[in-house]
Each structure stands twice: as C-alpha cells, then as structure tokens.
Design a protein around this motif. Structure first.
Motif, PDB file in Angstrom:
ATOM      1  N   ASN A 280       0.830  -1.195   0.000  1.00 29.38           N
ATOM      2  CA  ASN A 280       0.000   0.000   0.000  1.00 29.38           C
ATOM      3  C   ASN A 280       0.873   1.257   0.000  1.00 29.38           C
ATOM      4  O   ASN A 280       1.937   1.297   0.596  1.00 29.38           O
ATOM      5  N   MET A 281       0.350   2.284  -0.650  1.00 28.24           N
ATOM      6  CA  MET A 281       1.032   3.568  -0.626  1.00 28.24           C
ATOM      7  C   MET A 281       0.822   4.259   0.714  1.00 28.24           C
ATOM      8  O   MET A 281      -0.179   4.040   1.393  1.00 28.24           O
ATOM      9  N   GLN A 282       1.750   5.117   1.059  1.00 29.13           N
ATOM     10  CA  GLN A 282       1.643   5.833   2.328  1.00 29.13           C
ATOM     11  C   GLN A 282       2.323   7.185   2.195  1.00 29.13           C
ATOM     12  O   GLN A 282       3.380   7.313   1.580  1.00 29.13           O
ATOM     13  N   GLY A 283       1.672   8.212   2.788  1.00 29.36           N
ATOM     14  CA  GLY A 283       2.282   9.522   2.828  1.00 29.36           C
ATOM     15  C   GLY A 283       1.668  10.512   1.856  1.00 29.36           C
ATOM     16  O   GLY A 283       0.591  10.304   1.292  1.00 29.36           O
TER      17      GLY A 283
ATOM     18  N   ASN B 248      -5.277   3.209   0.830  1.00 29.78           N
ATOM     19  CA  ASN B 248      -3.905   3.683   0.993  1.00 29.78           C
ATOM     20  C   ASN B 248      -3.865   4.827   1.998  1.00 29.78           C
ATOM     21  O   ASN B 248      -4.727   5.709   1.980  1.00 29.78           O
ATOM     22  N   ASN B 249      -2.884   4.819   2.863  1.00 28.05           N
ATOM     23  CA  ASN B 249      -2.759   5.852   3.892  1.00 28.05           C
ATOM     24  C   ASN B 249      -2.082   7.091   3.302  1.00 28.05           C
ATOM     25  O   ASN B 249      -0.933   7.409   3.580  1.00 28.05           O
TER      26      ASN B 249
ATOM     27  N   PHE C  16     -14.578  11.384 -10.581  1.00 28.54           N
ATOM     28  CA  PHE C  16     -14.655  10.284  -9.613  1.00 28.54           C
ATOM     29  C   PHE C  16     -13.424  10.321  -8.720  1.00 28.54           C
ATOM     30  O   PHE C  16     -12.289  10.356  -9.215  1.00 28.54           O
ATOM     31  N   LEU C  17     -13.652  10.305  -7.401  1.00 31.39           N
ATOM     32  CA  LEU C  17     -12.539  10.269  -6.452  1.00 31.39           C
ATOM     33  C   LEU C  17     -12.889   9.337  -5.300  1.00 31.39           C
ATOM     34  O   LEU C  17     -13.897   9.514  -4.617  1.00 31.39           O
ATOM     35  N   ASN C  18     -12.028   8.329  -5.101  1.00 35.17           N
ATOM     36  CA  ASN C  18     -12.197   7.398  -3.990  1.00 35.17           C
ATOM     37  C   ASN C  18     -10.984   7.504  -3.072  1.00 35.17           C
ATOM     38  O   ASN C  18      -9.867   7.152  -3.470  1.00 35.17           O
ATOM     39  N   VAL C  19     -11.205   7.990  -1.856  1.00 33.21           N
ATOM     40  CA  VAL C  19     -10.146   8.037  -0.845  1.00 33.21           C
ATOM     41  C   VAL C  19     -10.581   7.271   0.404  1.00 33.21           C
ATOM     42  O   VAL C  19     -10.176   7.580   1.523  1.00 33.21           O
ATOM     43  N   THR C  20     -11.417   6.254   0.221  1.00 32.52           N
ATOM     44  CA  THR C  20     -11.858   5.405   1.319  1.00 32.52           C
ATOM     45  C   THR C  20     -10.661   4.781   2.043  1.00 32.52           C
ATOM     46  O   THR C  20      -9.696   4.359   1.407  1.00 32.52           O
ATOM     47  N   SER C  21     -10.737   4.740   3.367  1.00 32.72           N
ATOM     48  CA  SER C  21      -9.682   4.146   4.201  1.00 32.72           C
ATOM     49  C   SER C  21      -8.312   4.753   3.891  1.00 32.72           C
ATOM     50  O   SER C  21      -7.309   4.049   3.760  1.00 32.72           O
ATOM     51  N   SER C  22      -8.286   6.073   3.770  1.00 29.98           N
ATOM     52  CA  SER C  22      -7.034   6.788   3.499  1.00 29.98           C
ATOM     53  C   SER C  22      -6.678   7.676   4.687  1.00 29.98           C
ATOM     54  O   SER C  22      -7.325   7.638   5.736  1.00 29.98           O
ATOM     55  N   GLY C  23      -5.654   8.496   4.518  1.00 31.63           N
ATOM     56  CA  GLY C  23      -5.214   9.385   5.583  1.00 31.63           C
ATOM     57  C   GLY C  23      -5.815  10.769   5.526  1.00 31.63           C
ATOM     58  O   GLY C  23      -5.358  11.683   6.229  1.00 31.63           O
TER      59      GLY C  23
ATOM     60  N   TRP D 190     -14.979  21.334  -8.980  1.00 32.40           N
ATOM     61  CA  TRP D 190     -16.241  21.742  -9.598  1.00 32.40           C
ATOM     62  C   TRP D 190     -16.829  20.719 -10.555  1.00 32.40           C
ATOM     63  O   TRP D 190     -18.004  20.805 -10.906  1.00 32.40           O
ATOM     64  N   SER D 191     -16.031  19.761 -11.017  1.00 29.40           N
ATOM     65  CA  SER D 191     -16.556  18.765 -11.963  1.00 29.40           C
ATOM     66  C   SER D 191     -16.894  17.437 -11.290  1.00 29.40           C
ATOM     67  O   SER D 191     -17.410  16.523 -11.936  1.00 29.40           O
ATOM     68  N   LEU D 192     -16.642  17.318  -9.993  1.00 28.43           N
ATOM     69  CA  LEU D 192     -16.750  16.038  -9.299  1.00 28.43           C
ATOM     70  C   LEU D 192     -18.193  15.532  -9.241  1.00 28.43           C
ATOM     71  O   LEU D 192     -19.102  16.266  -8.865  1.00 28.43           O
ATOM     72  N   LYS D 193     -18.365  14.247  -9.599  1.00 30.09           N
ATOM     73  CA  LYS D 193     -19.682  13.620  -9.544  1.00 30.09           C
ATOM     74  C   LYS D 193     -19.783  12.560  -8.456  1.00 30.09           C
ATOM     75  O   LYS D 193     -20.875  12.354  -7.904  1.00 30.09           O
ATOM     76  N   GLU D 194     -18.671  11.881  -8.153  1.00 29.61           N
ATOM     77  CA  GLU D 194     -18.701  10.825  -7.145  1.00 29.61           C
ATOM     78  C   GLU D 194     -17.530  11.013  -6.187  1.00 29.61           C
ATOM     79  O   GLU D 194     -16.380  11.129  -6.622  1.00 29.61           O
ATOM     80  N   LEU D 195     -17.843  11.005  -4.884  1.00 33.44           N
ATOM     81  CA  LEU D 195     -16.822  11.176  -3.845  1.00 33.44           C
ATOM     82  C   LEU D 195     -17.059  10.148  -2.751  1.00 33.44           C
ATOM     83  O   LEU D 195     -18.133  10.109  -2.142  1.00 33.44           O
ATOM     84  N   TYR D 196     -16.031   9.311  -2.496  1.00 33.11           N
ATOM     85  CA  TYR D 196     -16.128   8.248  -1.495  1.00 33.11           C
ATOM     86  C   TYR D 196     -15.040   8.462  -0.452  1.00 33.11           C
ATOM     87  O   TYR D 196     -13.849   8.455  -0.765  1.00 33.11           O
ATOM     88  N   MET D 197     -15.473   8.664   0.808  1.00 31.76           N
ATOM     89  CA  MET D 197     -14.549   9.026   1.892  1.00 31.76           C
ATOM     90  C   MET D 197     -14.736   8.164   3.132  1.00 31.76           C
ATOM     91  O   MET D 197     -14.338   8.558   4.229  1.00 31.76           O
TER      92      MET D 197
END
Length: 206
Positions: free
Chosen positions: A1-4, A24-25, A46-53, A64-71
């Motif tokens: 996994n990536m980190q930082g 990824n953290n 589309f942006l997925n940052v689930t289980s991130s830091g 301004w163009s974002l349609k899907e955001l997962y946090m």
C-alpha cells in the motif's frame, strides 16, 4: 500500500477523470491533510479516498466537476463546510464511519444533482432538514446511526426518485420522534428502515 503525501502534480494531469486511491494511507496536503490543489483537475468526476489518511475537507469545494466522492473510514472529523454544498455536480457522496458532527444545514439543497447520500455511522445531530425535499434526483438517503432528533420532515415525500430511506439507530428508543409521514407520492420507494427510533402513531395506510 502507498503511504504519505501524494505529489500535488497528480491533479495537473490534463485528462484525469477518475482517481481511486482507496485503501492507501495517503493525503494531498501536509497542512490540513485535505485535498490540496484538486481544483487543477478540471475534468475529475470520480474520487475514492476510502480508508485513506484524509483528515479534512480542505479545498474539496474547488472540485467543480466532481460527480462521485467516497470518503468512508477516513480520519476526517468536524462539520461539513458550507462550501461543500456548492458542489452542484455531485451525484454520489459516501462518508461512513468517520467523525462528522454538527447539523446538516438548509444548504443541502445546493446539491441539486445528488442521487446518493450515505452518512452512516457519524455523530451528526439536530433535525433532518426539510430542504432534502428539494433534491428531486435523490435515490438513496442513509443517515443511520447518527444523533438526529425531531420528526421526519414530510418534505422527504417530494423526493420522487427516492428508493432507499434509512435512518435506523443502533439502540432502541433513540433518535427521531413523532409520526411516520405517509409519503403518498413515493412510488419508487423500496426500502424504509427507521428501526430503533422513538417514532409514534399508526403506520400510514398509503
């Protein structure tokens, strides 16, 4: 996994439309652990940052163009900033088991294209705003296991595309009170889960 810290240049990629960094953290900004210069990604949908830091909403209102955001399962805490509700392109937003608190303001009506809102398992409180009824495209609304009080606004019945409406609680005799609205116009509804609240009165026939 990536980190930082992820290089801020990632948002300068000229054709970037989808970015999935879930599990990824990572974060994009060393100052507030938010979204850095996300505004440079003018085509990002589309942006997925689930289980991130990620720890804040910093600069997300520039997307301004974002349609899907997962946090889901991020380190984010605090109130959702008012600027977030200006993201009128947003269609799906999931932020489950984070540390959100405070009230959902009437400004929720600014998310005019919203189809799915899942805020399960936070510490949001206050009344469910009647302005949800202005979201004509809303299909899934899950506000379960928060600290909402008061009655279910009858304006929810104006969400004519609504399929799933969930505001269940973990423990009995908590949360919402008052009668269950009839919602006579919700011909698309498939799931209603209001369990373990303090609702009263008869279940509407219609």
């Amino acid at each position: 996994n990536m980190q930082g810290l992820i290089s801020e240049n990632i948002f300068d990629l000229p054709k970037l439309k989808r970015l999935d960094l879930g599990g990824n953290n990572i974060w994009f900004d060393d100052e507030d652990y938010g979204f850095g210069n996300i505004g440079n990604a003018v085509d990002l949908v589309f942006l997925n940052v689930t289980s991130s830091g990620i720890e804040s909403f910093g600069n997300i209102d520039d997307a301004w163009s974002l349609k899907e955001l997962y946090m889901t399962n991020t380190w984010i805490t605090g109130e959702i900033p008012l600027e977030f509700y200006d993201l009128d392109t947003l269609e799906k937003f999931e932020c489950v088991f984070c540390g959100l608190y405070g009230e959902i303001p009437p400004d929720i009506s600014g998310l005019t294209n919203l189809k799915e809102l899942v805020l399960y398992g936070n510490e949001l409180s206050g009344f469910i705003p009647s302005e949800f009824g202005e979201l004509e495209k809303l299909e899934i609304l899950d506000l379960s296991e928060n600290e909402f009080t008061g009655e279910i606004p009858e304006q929810i019945g104006n969400c004519l595309s609504l399929r799933n409406f969930l505001v269940h609680q973990e423990t009995a005799d908590e949360g919402l009170s008052g009668p269950v609205p009839a919602f006579p116009n919700l011909s698309t509804i498939r799931i209603i889960d209001l369990s373990h609240n303090s609702l009263s009165g008869a279940i509407p026939d219609d």
